[in-house]
Design a protein around this motif. Structure first.
Motif, PDB file in Angstrom:
ATOM      1  N   THR A 112       0.828  -1.221   0.000  1.00  0.00           N
ATOM      2  CA  THR A 112       0.000   0.000   0.000  1.00  0.00           C
ATOM      3  C   THR A 112       0.851   1.254   0.000  1.00  0.00           C
ATOM      4  OG1 THR A 112      -0.576  -1.005   2.105  1.00  0.00           O
ATOM      5  CG2 THR A 112      -2.377  -0.070   0.827  1.00  0.00           C
ATOM      6  N   GLU A 113       1.880   1.267   0.841  1.00  0.00           N
ATOM      7  CA  GLU A 113       2.756   2.447   0.877  1.00  0.00           C
ATOM      8  C   GLU A 113       3.388   2.679  -0.479  1.00  0.00           C
ATOM      9  OE1 GLU A 113       5.208   2.758   4.966  1.00  0.00           O
ATOM     10  OE2 GLU A 113       5.178   0.765   4.071  1.00  0.00           O
ATOM     11  N   ALA A 114       3.921   1.576  -1.064  1.00  0.00           N
ATOM     12  CA  ALA A 114       4.633   1.700  -2.333  1.00  0.00           C
ATOM     13  C   ALA A 114       3.687   2.181  -3.426  1.00  0.00           C
ATOM     14  CB  ALA A 114       5.263   0.364  -2.716  1.00  0.00           C
ATOM     15  N   VAL A 115       2.482   1.638  -3.445  1.00  0.00           N
ATOM     16  CA  VAL A 115       1.522   2.028  -4.484  1.00  0.00           C
ATOM     17  C   VAL A 115       1.150   3.497  -4.321  1.00  0.00           C
ATOM     18  CG1 VAL A 115      -0.866   1.725  -5.242  1.00  0.00           C
ATOM     19  CG2 VAL A 115       0.612  -0.270  -4.963  1.00  0.00           C
ATOM     20  N   GLU A 116       0.970   3.918  -3.090  1.00  0.00           N
ATOM     21  CA  GLU A 116       0.639   5.309  -2.828  1.00  0.00           C
ATOM     22  C   GLU A 116       1.748   6.222  -3.363  1.00  0.00           C
ATOM     23  OE1 GLU A 116       0.001   7.155   1.384  1.00  0.00           O
ATOM     24  OE2 GLU A 116      -1.439   5.526   1.078  1.00  0.00           O
ATOM     25  N   ARG A 117       2.974   5.868  -3.002  1.00  0.00           N
ATOM     26  CA  ARG A 117       4.119   6.662  -3.425  1.00  0.00           C
ATOM     27  C   ARG A 117       4.252   6.628  -4.944  1.00  0.00           C
ATOM     28  NH1 ARG A 117      10.068   5.188  -1.162  1.00  0.00           N
ATOM     29  NH2 ARG A 117       9.297   5.688   0.913  1.00  0.00           N
ATOM     30  N   GLY A 118       4.086   5.426  -5.526  1.00  0.00           N
ATOM     31  CA  GLY A 118       4.233   5.266  -6.974  1.00  0.00           C
ATOM     32  C   GLY A 118       3.180   6.046  -7.737  1.00  0.00           C
ATOM     33  N   GLU A 119       1.939   5.998  -7.247  1.00  0.00           N
ATOM     34  CA  GLU A 119       0.871   6.732  -7.938  1.00  0.00           C
ATOM     35  C   GLU A 119       1.136   8.231  -7.904  1.00  0.00           C
ATOM     36  OE1 GLU A 119      -2.918   3.674  -7.453  1.00  0.00           O
ATOM     37  OE2 GLU A 119      -2.686   5.326  -6.021  1.00  0.00           O
ATOM     38  N   ALA A 120       1.622   8.699  -6.767  1.00  0.00           N
ATOM     39  CA  ALA A 120       1.915  10.126  -6.658  1.00  0.00           C
ATOM     40  C   ALA A 120       3.009  10.531  -7.651  1.00  0.00           C
ATOM     41  CB  ALA A 120       2.342  10.462  -5.230  1.00  0.00           C
ATOM     42  N   LYS A 124       2.904  12.915 -10.876  1.00  0.00           N
ATOM     43  CA  LYS A 124       3.821  14.057 -10.954  1.00  0.00           C
ATOM     44  C   LYS A 124       4.492  14.157 -12.332  1.00  0.00           C
ATOM     45  CE  LYS A 124       7.953  15.858  -8.821  1.00  0.00           C
ATOM     46  NZ  LYS A 124       9.075  15.538  -7.942  1.00  0.00           N
ATOM     47  N   VAL A 125       4.806  12.995 -12.933  1.00  0.00           N
ATOM     48  CA  VAL A 125       5.421  13.049 -14.266  1.00  0.00           C
ATOM     49  C   VAL A 125       4.367  13.038 -15.376  1.00  0.00           C
ATOM     50  CG1 VAL A 125       7.569  11.973 -13.476  1.00  0.00           C
ATOM     51  CG2 VAL A 125       5.760  10.533 -14.437  1.00  0.00           C
ATOM     52  N   GLY A 126       3.115  13.273 -14.978  1.00  0.00           N
ATOM     53  CA  GLY A 126       2.060  13.454 -15.977  1.00  0.00           C
ATOM     54  C   GLY A 126       1.476  12.169 -16.530  1.00  0.00           C
ATOM     55  N   LEU A 127       1.539  11.085 -15.744  1.00  0.00           N
ATOM     56  CA  LEU A 127       1.044   9.806 -16.263  1.00  0.00           C
ATOM     57  C   LEU A 127      -0.031   9.201 -15.376  1.00  0.00           C
ATOM     58  CD1 LEU A 127       4.463   8.332 -17.404  1.00  0.00           C
ATOM     59  CD2 LEU A 127       2.615   9.128 -18.877  1.00  0.00           C
ATOM     60  N   ALA A 128      -0.802  10.065 -14.733  1.00  0.00           N
ATOM     61  CA  ALA A 128      -1.838   9.569 -13.821  1.00  0.00           C
ATOM     62  C   ALA A 128      -2.783   8.609 -14.521  1.00  0.00           C
ATOM     63  CB  ALA A 128      -2.612  10.741 -13.232  1.00  0.00           C
ATOM     64  N   ASP A 129      -3.012   8.818 -15.809  1.00  0.00           N
ATOM     65  CA  ASP A 129      -3.981   7.979 -16.521  1.00  0.00           C
ATOM     66  C   ASP A 129      -3.346   6.786 -17.218  1.00  0.00           C
ATOM     67  OD1 ASP A 129      -2.628   9.750 -18.081  1.00  0.00           O
ATOM     68  OD2 ASP A 129      -4.246  10.011 -19.536  1.00  0.00           O
ATOM     69  N   ARG A 130      -2.044   6.572 -17.078  1.00  0.00           N
ATOM     70  CA  ARG A 130      -1.405   5.462 -17.775  1.00  0.00           C
ATOM     71  C   ARG A 130      -0.773   4.430 -16.836  1.00  0.00           C
ATOM     72  NH1 ARG A 130      -1.272   6.975 -23.105  1.00  0.00           N
ATOM     73  NH2 ARG A 130      -1.567   4.769 -23.426  1.00  0.00           N
ATOM     74  N   MET A 131      -1.140   4.493 -15.552  1.00  0.00           N
ATOM     75  CA  MET A 131      -0.470   3.651 -14.550  1.00  0.00           C
ATOM     76  C   MET A 131      -0.572   2.165 -14.828  1.00  0.00           C
ATOM     77  SD  MET A 131      -1.073   5.497 -11.062  1.00  0.00           S
ATOM     78  CE  MET A 131      -1.300   7.248 -10.932  1.00  0.00           C
ATOM     79  N   ASN A 132      -1.695   1.750 -15.398  1.00  0.00           N
ATOM     80  CA  ASN A 132      -1.882   0.318 -15.580  1.00  0.00           C
ATOM     81  C   ASN A 132      -1.547  -0.153 -16.982  1.00  0.00           C
ATOM     82  OD1 ASN A 132      -2.711  -0.143 -12.895  1.00  0.00           O
ATOM     83  ND2 ASN A 132      -4.670   0.830 -13.401  1.00  0.00           N
ATOM     84  N   ASN A 133      -0.911   0.738 -17.753  1.00  0.00           N
ATOM     85  CA  ASN A 133      -0.458   0.336 -19.079  1.00  0.00           C
ATOM     86  C   ASN A 133       0.896  -0.364 -18.990  1.00  0.00           C
ATOM     87  OD1 ASN A 133      -2.057   3.181 -20.153  1.00  0.00           O
ATOM     88  ND2 ASN A 133      -2.372   1.239 -21.196  1.00  0.00           N
ATOM     89  N   TYR A 134       1.123  -1.249 -19.957  1.00  0.00           N
ATOM     90  CA  TYR A 134       2.429  -1.895 -20.064  1.00  0.00           C
ATOM     91  C   TYR A 134       3.341  -1.010 -20.913  1.00  0.00           C
ATOM     92  CZ  TYR A 134       0.611  -6.084 -17.904  1.00  0.00           C
ATOM     93  OH  TYR A 134       0.090  -6.961 -17.000  1.00  0.00           O
ATOM     94  N   PRO A 135       4.667  -1.138 -20.745  1.00  0.00           N
ATOM     95  CA  PRO A 135       5.586  -0.300 -21.507  1.00  0.00           C
ATOM     96  C   PRO A 135       5.298  -0.294 -23.005  1.00  0.00           C
ATOM     97  CG  PRO A 135       6.797  -1.456 -19.825  1.00  0.00           C
ATOM     98  CD  PRO A 135       5.379  -1.967 -19.750  1.00  0.00           C
ATOM     99  N   SER A 136       4.957  -1.469 -23.557  1.00  0.00           N
ATOM    100  CA  SER A 136       4.726  -1.531 -25.004  1.00  0.00           C
ATOM    101  C   SER A 136       3.522  -0.698 -25.427  1.00  0.00           C
ATOM    102  CB  SER A 136       4.525  -2.982 -25.428  1.00  0.00           C
ATOM    103  OG  SER A 136       3.447  -3.543 -24.708  1.00  0.00           O
ATOM    104  N   ALA A 147      10.356   5.610 -16.327  1.00  0.00           N
ATOM    105  CA  ALA A 147      11.680   5.201 -15.846  1.00  0.00           C
ATOM    106  C   ALA A 147      12.200   6.184 -14.801  1.00  0.00           C
ATOM    107  CB  ALA A 147      12.656   5.100 -17.018  1.00  0.00           C
ATOM    108  N   ILE A 148      11.940   7.463 -15.014  1.00  0.00           N
ATOM    109  CA  ILE A 148      12.379   8.456 -14.023  1.00  0.00           C
ATOM    110  C   ILE A 148      11.594   8.257 -12.722  1.00  0.00           C
ATOM    111  CG2 ILE A 148      12.472  10.927 -13.486  1.00  0.00           C
ATOM    112  CD1 ILE A 148      12.936  11.434 -16.501  1.00  0.00           C
ATOM    113  N   ALA A 149      10.283   8.047 -12.849  1.00  0.00           N
ATOM    114  CA  ALA A 149       9.464   7.813 -11.651  1.00  0.00           C
ATOM    115  C   ALA A 149       9.940   6.548 -10.928  1.00  0.00           C
ATOM    116  CB  ALA A 149       7.994   7.689 -12.036  1.00  0.00           C
ATOM    117  N   ARG A 150      10.330   5.528 -11.696  1.00  0.00           N
ATOM    118  CA  ARG A 150      10.818   4.289 -11.091  1.00  0.00           C
ATOM    119  C   ARG A 150      12.043   4.548 -10.215  1.00  0.00           C
ATOM    120  NH1 ARG A 150      12.821  -0.597 -14.938  1.00  0.00           N
ATOM    121  NH2 ARG A 150      14.295   0.995 -15.621  1.00  0.00           N
ATOM    122  N   SER A 151      12.950   5.362 -10.710  1.00  0.00           N
ATOM    123  CA  SER A 151      14.131   5.694  -9.910  1.00  0.00           C
ATOM    124  C   SER A 151      13.759   6.536  -8.696  1.00  0.00           C
ATOM    125  CB  SER A 151      15.147   6.459 -10.758  1.00  0.00           C
ATOM    126  OG  SER A 151      15.748   5.589 -11.678  1.00  0.00           O
TER     127      SER A 151
END
Ligand SMILES: Nc1ncnc2c1ncn2[C@@H]1O[C@H](COP(=O)(O)OP(=O)(O)OP(=O)(O)O)[C@@H](O)[C@H]1O
Ligand SMILES: [Mg+2]
Lengths: 243, 222
Positions: A112-120, A124-136, A147-151
């Protein structure tokens, strides 16, 4: 925060890729590294998180001596984010899973913590609507922002970027640079290999020019671009600024 | 020729054929399970850096791939008793199949791992994952996907190879077929019955492969 002292690196016996590198990066400083292809820029920043070993000299990152035997590379890598030219997202994981994987398994955050942080961060990088998309299913610019958000989700102290916009179509470069600019303004310590001189002018505290494995010139953007002292720097700048 | 196939004989031998079919299935299943275990271990040993662990695994894969299964089978059949290891023929057969296919499975899995782009290793390393976490979460899930089809292909080869066990008098599909041929002088009926049994197993495996690829398509891929 990052200190190179007389660092030398060879690939095999013959290829001397880094020559007597001396470089200090202070906390909160943004350093842009530029130079011709093959000059050793990638190798230089890959040393900082231990992706490349070196043979001579010393390198200290966040108080860790990377030359020491049995150095805890894993602990260091938790504090150092790395963004690749080719994004290197995990293709079998969604954007959100890409971002939360390491915080859960390396930092030990609850899901839960990680998902909360990840969603935020994705928001922040403008991808609120693409969270459940795969890279392809994402464009290059979107993938690089994931990738930046991942880091960032690891809450690193240092961020390294290796030509983060070189694999992108021109119209996507700005969206990635914008994210990096805001990160710089928030006081992140950054080393950025890039030929985006606009970015260097805007946020870099220092620009470093490398050629054939050595640092030829380094200075504040104003003086670096205004009156470069070396011929090779002038040569290089005339090429990247006029195309 | 098939028009005047003596179906009655095949029916008459149906219980024996069924037993052979089940034995072939059972030996192949156990053999392949063993091959997977051996293959995964051998592969893990060949890709890790310690030389003294790698060398025996590489030698195993090389020796198996360089020699015929029949030779391996006889080697175990005549060799094991000399070492004082007495096993029933059927077990020797299963061990031979597992040893043989294990080498190929190791190579298939290794090629899957080598096909994962370098960037995936570097990205997962950079985020601080341990070796085992990298393998488990990032590398293996991507490495296994392209190996499933070749692995099922190897399973099909193993099923056919199991007919060699008839040579050490294990009763399986081919052996029953031979019996029909020898007892009744009807080689065509015997072979046809055997072939039908193998064909059924082949289609079962093929259906399995199709099912797998249907449910494991990566999103965003056709
Ligand atoms: N793994 C490797 N093994 C051997 N040589 C290498 C390896 N990686 C890089 N090199 C060599 O080291 C030199 C420096 O490479 P590096 O990638 O650091 O350059 P770069 O400045 O990042 O260039 P580019 O702008 O093309 O990315 C080059 O001559 C390159 O061919
Ligand atoms: Mg490079």
């Amino acid at each position: 925060m990052i200190r190179f002292q007389g660092l030398n690196k060879w690939f095999g016996n013959a290829l001397h890729v880094l020559k007597d590198i001396d470089l200090d990066v202070a906390k909160g400083e943004v350093v842009v590294v530029c130079g011709p292809s093959g000059s050793g820029k990638s190798t230089l920043i890959r040393c900082v998180n231990g992706l490349e070993p070196f043979q001579k000299g010393s390198l200290t990152v966040d108080g860790v001596d990377l030359g020491a035997k049995g150095v805890a590379l894993r602990d260091l890598r938790m504090e150092v984010g790395f963004v690749f030219q080719q994004f290197n997202l995990y293709p079998h994981k969604t954007a959100l899973e890409n971002v939360t994987l390491a915080p859960i398994h390396v930092r030990g955050l609850s899901k839960t913590e990680a998902v909360e942080r990840g969603e935020a961060l994705l928001a922040k990088v403008g991808l609120a609507d693409r969270m459940n998309n795969y890279p392809s299913q994402l464009s290059g610019g979107q993938q690089q922002r994931v990738a930046i958000a991942r880091s960032l989700c690891m809450q690193p102290k240092i961020m390294l970027f290796d030509e983060p916009t070189s694999a992108l179509d021109p119209e996507m470069i700005t969206e990635v640079l914008d994210v990096m600019v805001s990160l710089a303004k928030e006081g992140m310590t950054m080393m950025v290999v890039t030929h985006e001189m606009g970015f260097a002018r805007k946020v870099a505290h220092r620009v470093v020019f490398m050629d054939q494995g050595a640092i030829v010139e380094s200075g504040e953007p104003a003086s670096f671009f205004g009156n470069p002292t070396h011929d090779r720097t002038r040569d290089f700048l005339s090429k990247v600024l006029h195309h | 020729m098939l028009g005047n196939l003596n179906i009655r004989v095949i029916f008459e031998y149906f219980p024996a054929l069924w037993q052979g079919f089940l034995n072939t299935l059972m030996m192949s299943g156990l053999g392949f399970a063993g091959a997977m275990i051996l293959g995964i271990i051998a592969c893990a040993l060949t890709i890790q850096p310690l030389r003294w662990l790698r060398a025996p695994a590489v030698a195993y894969v090389d020796v198996i791939r360089a020699t015929p299964l029949l030779a391996q089978l006889y080697f175990l059949y005549f060799g094991l008793p000399r070492l004082g290891i007495l096993l029933p023929e059927i077990l020797i057969g299963i061990v031979a199949l597992a040893l043989n296919s294990g080498a190929y499975v190791a190579e298939i899995i290794r090629s899957g791992i080598l096909a994962v782009p370098r960037g995936q290793f570097e990205a997962s390393m950079s985020s601080g994952l341990t070796y085992l976490q990298r393998m488990r979460f990032i590398i293996l899930p991507q490495a296994i996907r392209p190996t499933v089809s070749p692995l099922i292909g190897q399973a099909i080869v193993l099923v056919k190879d199991s007919s060699l066990l008839s040579l050490i008098s294990v009763v399986e599909l081919a052996r029953v077929g031979q019996q029909i041929a020898l007892d009744r002088f009807m080689p065509v009926e015997g072979l046809a019955a055997t072939a039908a049994g193998f064909l059924i197993i082949y289609y079962m495996l093929k259906a399995l492969a199709a099912l797998w690829s249907r449910f494991n398509r990566l999103p965003g891929q056709a």
